[in-house]
Design a protein around this motif. Structure first.
Motif, PDB file in Angstrom:
ATOM      1  N   GLN A 194     -17.065  10.243 -30.423  1.00 41.63           N
ATOM      2  CA  GLN A 194     -15.607  10.247 -30.457  1.00 41.63           C
ATOM      3  C   GLN A 194     -15.037  10.582 -29.075  1.00 41.63           C
ATOM      4  OE1 GLN A 194     -13.333   9.515 -33.144  1.00 41.63           O
ATOM      5  NE2 GLN A 194     -12.070   9.452 -31.287  1.00 41.63           N
ATOM      6  N   ALA A 195     -15.689  11.503 -28.361  1.00 37.72           N
ATOM      7  CA  ALA A 195     -15.222  11.862 -27.018  1.00 37.72           C
ATOM      8  C   ALA A 195     -15.315  10.658 -26.075  1.00 37.72           C
ATOM      9  CB  ALA A 195     -16.048  13.027 -26.476  1.00 37.72           C
ATOM     10  N   ILE A 196     -16.362   9.852 -26.244  1.00 41.24           N
ATOM     11  CA  ILE A 196     -16.497   8.645 -25.417  1.00 41.24           C
ATOM     12  C   ILE A 196     -15.428   7.629 -25.806  1.00 41.24           C
ATOM     13  CG2 ILE A 196     -18.019   6.741 -24.800  1.00 41.24           C
ATOM     14  CD1 ILE A 196     -20.382   8.607 -25.234  1.00 41.24           C
ATOM     15  N   ALA A 197     -15.170   7.490 -27.092  1.00 44.18           N
ATOM     16  CA  ALA A 197     -14.124   6.572 -27.553  1.00 44.18           C
ATOM     17  C   ALA A 197     -12.765   6.981 -26.990  1.00 44.18           C
ATOM     18  CB  ALA A 197     -14.086   6.548 -29.080  1.00 44.18           C
TER      19      ALA A 197
ATOM     20  N   SER B 207     -26.340   1.095 -32.974  1.00 43.82           N
ATOM     21  CA  SER B 207     -25.784   2.178 -33.790  1.00 43.82           C
ATOM     22  C   SER B 207     -24.642   2.877 -33.061  1.00 43.82           C
ATOM     23  CB  SER B 207     -26.873   3.199 -34.144  1.00 43.82           C
ATOM     24  OG  SER B 207     -27.829   2.639 -35.019  1.00 43.82           O
ATOM     25  N   VAL B 208     -24.816   3.128 -31.764  1.00 44.29           N
ATOM     26  CA  VAL B 208     -23.752   3.756 -30.986  1.00 44.29           C
ATOM     27  C   VAL B 208     -22.562   2.807 -30.877  1.00 44.29           C
ATOM     28  CG1 VAL B 208     -23.127   4.632 -28.703  1.00 44.29           C
ATOM     29  CG2 VAL B 208     -25.327   5.267 -29.730  1.00 44.29           C
TER      30      VAL B 208
ATOM     31  N   THR C 240     -16.928   1.448 -32.210  1.00 41.54           N
ATOM     32  CA  THR C 240     -15.900   0.539 -32.733  1.00 41.54           C
ATOM     33  C   THR C 240     -15.171   1.170 -33.918  1.00 41.54           C
ATOM     34  OG1 THR C 240     -17.592  -0.592 -34.067  1.00 41.54           O
ATOM     35  CG2 THR C 240     -17.055  -1.554 -31.926  1.00 41.54           C
ATOM     36  N   ALA C 241     -15.908   1.928 -34.737  1.00 40.93           N
ATOM     37  CA  ALA C 241     -15.255   2.616 -35.852  1.00 40.93           C
ATOM     38  C   ALA C 241     -14.287   3.678 -35.337  1.00 40.93           C
ATOM     39  CB  ALA C 241     -16.301   3.248 -36.763  1.00 40.93           C
ATOM     40  N   ALA C 242     -14.686   4.413 -34.286  1.00 42.58           N
ATOM     41  CA  ALA C 242     -13.828   5.453 -33.736  1.00 42.58           C
ATOM     42  C   ALA C 242     -12.612   4.872 -33.027  1.00 42.58           C
ATOM     43  CB  ALA C 242     -14.632   6.326 -32.765  1.00 42.58           C
TER      44      ALA C 242
ATOM     45  N   GLN D  56      -8.146  -0.928 -31.769  1.00 36.45           N
ATOM     46  CA  GLN D  56      -8.345  -1.217 -30.349  1.00 36.45           C
ATOM     47  C   GLN D  56      -9.732  -1.777 -30.073  1.00 36.45           C
ATOM     48  OE1 GLN D  56      -7.603   2.040 -27.656  1.00 36.45           O
ATOM     49  NE2 GLN D  56      -8.496   0.976 -25.924  1.00 36.45           N
ATOM     50  N   GLY D  57     -10.700  -1.405 -30.897  1.00 37.04           N
ATOM     51  CA  GLY D  57     -12.059  -1.887 -30.692  1.00 37.04           C
ATOM     52  C   GLY D  57     -12.176  -3.400 -30.734  1.00 37.04           C
TER      53      GLY D  57
END
Length: 206
Positions: free
Chosen positions: A115-118, A154-155, A160-162, A166-167
């Motif tokens: 989430q932090a990366i998103a 997986s990442v 994309t979910a997070a 926008q993904g």
């Protein structure tokens, strides 16, 4: 409790001055002191008229060059590292933080890190993101290739979910590289742990 980090800032290239009659290299620390140390002695005096400081007849300086500055922030456990350059941001997460051994299924604790990366992807308004998986050199190359690719996927799916809607506006490159491109010595477990990783890279916004 927040994770503590250590920060390192380095220059990606040495500073050089090119002359038409040869090459002179500017020493970043002519005293030979270890990096990060501070000298309390007065600076040496410099004779501005010294012949050694003058260009030879007919020599000219090469055009000025802006060096790429790299900043590396790593948590004290070494499980997560962020590298910033003038052009992009790269997050490297150790496999043990994200996955069970020899698995591509994300751990529950992986969600907050991804989430932090998103959030950073949103902050940078990135339109392209690279998600690359890597393993150590244990086991077969083919197994490492499949595992690293599955972990990268997986990442990617979690990112994309997070990112939500926008993904759908982002172009992702998702690849697995097995034991290729190690960043540490595979001859030790500490080195192999660093090599078992997933990297997420994105361009910096202007």
């Amino acid at each position: 409790m927040p994770r503590r980090h250590r920060t390192t800032t380095v220059l990606a290239a040495a500073t050089t001055f090119l002359l038409t009659t040869g090459v002179a290299v500017a020493d970043d620390d002519p005293t030979g002191a270890p990096p990060g140390s501070t000298s309390t002695s007065p600076p040496p005096s410099v004779d501005a008229n010294s012949p050694g400081l003058k260009l030879a007849d007919g020599a000219t300086l090469a055009p000025a060059k802006v060096l790429d500055i790299k900043s590396v922030v790593e948590d004290l456990s070494g499980d997560e590292r962020r590298t910033d350059t003038n052009e992009d941001v790269t997050f490297a997460l150790q496999a043990e933080v994200l996955f069970p051994k020899d698995s591509a299924k994300l751990n529950p604790d992986a969600k907050s890190r991804i989430q932090a990366i998103a959030d950073e992807i949103e902050n940078q308004k990135a339109s392209s993101v690279r998600v690359f998986g890597f393993t150590d050199n244990l086991g077969s190359y083919a197994h490492g290739l499949k595992l690293s690719k599955n972990r990268a996927e997986s990442v990617h799916d979690a990112l994309t979910a997070a990112l939500g809607a926008q993904g759908g506006n982002i172009t992702f490159q998702v690849r697995g590289y097995s034991e290729d491109y190690p960043i540490a010595d595979n001859g030790t477990e500490q080195g192999r742990k660093k090599n078992r990783r997933v990297e997420v890279s994105l361009p910096k916004s202007d």
